[in-house]
Design a protein around this motif. Structure first.
Motif, PDB file in Angstrom:
ATOM      1  N   GLY A 253       0.728  -1.282   0.102  1.00  0.00           N
ATOM      2  CA  GLY A 253       0.143   0.014  -0.013  1.00  0.00           C
ATOM      3  C   GLY A 253       0.685   1.336  -0.082  1.00  0.00           C
ATOM      4  O   GLY A 253       2.147   1.160   0.136  1.00  0.00           O
ATOM      5  N   LYS A 254      -0.089   2.481  -0.092  1.00  0.00           N
ATOM      6  CA  LYS A 254       0.658   3.703  -0.135  1.00  0.00           C
ATOM      7  C   LYS A 254       0.197   4.445   0.778  1.00  0.00           C
ATOM      8  O   LYS A 254      -0.886   4.821   1.240  1.00  0.00           O
ATOM      9  N   LEU A 255       1.429   5.155   1.696  1.00  0.00           N
ATOM     10  CA  LEU A 255       1.136   6.188   2.614  1.00  0.00           C
ATOM     11  C   LEU A 255       0.427   7.415   2.137  1.00  0.00           C
ATOM     12  O   LEU A 255       0.994   7.692   1.302  1.00  0.00           O
ATOM     13  N   GLY A 256      -0.602   7.889   2.658  1.00  0.00           N
ATOM     14  CA  GLY A 256      -1.221   9.025   2.102  1.00  0.00           C
ATOM     15  C   GLY A 256      -2.259   8.700   1.297  1.00  0.00           C
ATOM     16  O   GLY A 256      -3.085   9.393   0.866  1.00  0.00           O
ATOM     17  N   ASP A 257      -2.601   7.469   1.075  1.00  0.00           N
ATOM     18  CA  ASP A 257      -3.757   6.697   0.325  1.00  0.00           C
ATOM     19  C   ASP A 257      -4.240   5.434   1.011  1.00  0.00           C
ATOM     20  O   ASP A 257      -5.341   6.117   1.818  1.00  0.00           O
ATOM     21  N   THR A 258      -3.722   4.373   0.837  1.00  0.00           N
ATOM     22  CA  THR A 258      -4.509   3.306   1.267  1.00  0.00           C
ATOM     23  C   THR A 258      -3.951   2.938   2.687  1.00  0.00           C
ATOM     24  O   THR A 258      -4.519   1.816   3.218  1.00  0.00           O
ATOM     25  N   VAL A 259      -2.906   3.267   3.179  1.00  0.00           N
ATOM     26  CA  VAL A 259      -2.222   2.890   4.458  1.00  0.00           C
ATOM     27  C   VAL A 259      -2.096   4.106   5.242  1.00  0.00           C
ATOM     28  O   VAL A 259      -1.745   5.332   5.004  1.00  0.00           O
ATOM     29  N   SER A 260      -2.622   3.762   6.820  1.00  0.00           N
ATOM     30  CA  SER A 260      -2.462   5.018   7.596  1.00  0.00           C
ATOM     31  C   SER A 260      -0.985   4.840   8.269  1.00  0.00           C
ATOM     32  O   SER A 260      -0.301   4.089   8.071  1.00  0.00           O
ATOM     33  N   VAL A 261      -0.945   6.124   8.964  1.00  0.00           N
ATOM     34  CA  VAL A 261       0.621   6.134   9.468  1.00  0.00           C
ATOM     35  C   VAL A 261       0.656   5.182  10.760  1.00  0.00           C
ATOM     36  O   VAL A 261       2.013   4.543  10.731  1.00  0.00           O
ATOM     37  N   GLU A 262      -0.236   4.695  11.479  1.00  0.00           N
ATOM     38  CA  GLU A 262      -0.024   3.653  12.406  1.00  0.00           C
ATOM     39  C   GLU A 262       0.046   2.521  11.740  1.00  0.00           C
ATOM     40  O   GLU A 262       1.189   1.652  12.388  1.00  0.00           O
ATOM     41  N   ASP A 263      -0.354   1.972  10.664  1.00  0.00           N
ATOM     42  CA  ASP A 263      -0.365   0.705   9.909  1.00  0.00           C
ATOM     43  C   ASP A 263       1.116   0.722   9.146  1.00  0.00           C
ATOM     44  O   ASP A 263       1.732   0.016   9.201  1.00  0.00           O
ATOM     45  N   GLY A 264       1.489   1.991   8.785  1.00  0.00           N
ATOM     46  CA  GLY A 264       2.626   2.061   8.219  1.00  0.00           C
ATOM     47  C   GLY A 264       3.973   1.872   9.171  1.00  0.00           C
ATOM     48  O   GLY A 264       5.061   1.125   8.971  1.00  0.00           O
TER      49      GLY A 264
END
Length: 152
Positions: free
Chosen positions: A50-61
């Motif tokens: 996934g892509k942070l800022g789109d499909t992935v949250s900071v927490e999941d990142g």
């Protein structure tokens, strides 16, 4: 407390050291420094994409970055022939975050790896670091991190 005992106390275990996916080696030792190739975000369910800022949250990142840190330690264990007591310290991490052009929280994502290494290793886990954005990463993963470690 040994590194393995500390991992266990935190409810963590190291995965098997991932095999290289192309024409490179998982680590190279030069003197007392161990350079570990980039470890991509994956867990027991497979790749964390996934892509942070789109499909992935900071927490999941950040959770994906923690998984990268566990894979880095697994590579250190493999390089040290199963003996993590040979690890002296983490020297440097470079974290790559698959993110949109306007995403600016790369450091918060890579904190997932940094925080885990300090939890497990104490002061020996404190390190220099870079956290950068990438327009894409191999196989669509969310995070990739490489590292330099000092070993005996």
């Amino acid at each position: 407390m040994s590194i393995e005992d500390r991992l266990s106390a935190l409810g963590l275990s190291l995965p098997d050291a991932p095999a290289p996916a192309a024409n490179y080696v998982p680590f190279v030792r030069s003197g007392d420094l161990l350079h570990v190739s980039g470890q991509i975000s994956q867990d027991e369910n497979g790749l964390i994409k996934g892509k942070l800022g789109d499909t992935v949250s900071v927490e999941d990142g950040a959770a994906a970055a923690r998984r990268c840190a566990l894979s880095l330690l697994a590579q250190v264990r493999a390089a040290c022939e199963g003996d993590l007591s040979r690890l002296i310290r983490v020297v440097k991490l470079t974290g790559f975050v698959n993110s949109t052009p306007d995403f600016t929280d790369q450091p918060k994502v890579i904190n997932g790896a940094s925080d885990l290494l300090v939890e497990v290793l104490g002061d020996a886990g404190r390190h220099a670091r870079s956290a950068v954005s990438a327009g894409s990463l191999p196989l669509g993963v969310a995070v990739e991190i490489d590292g330099v470690f000092e070993i005996r």
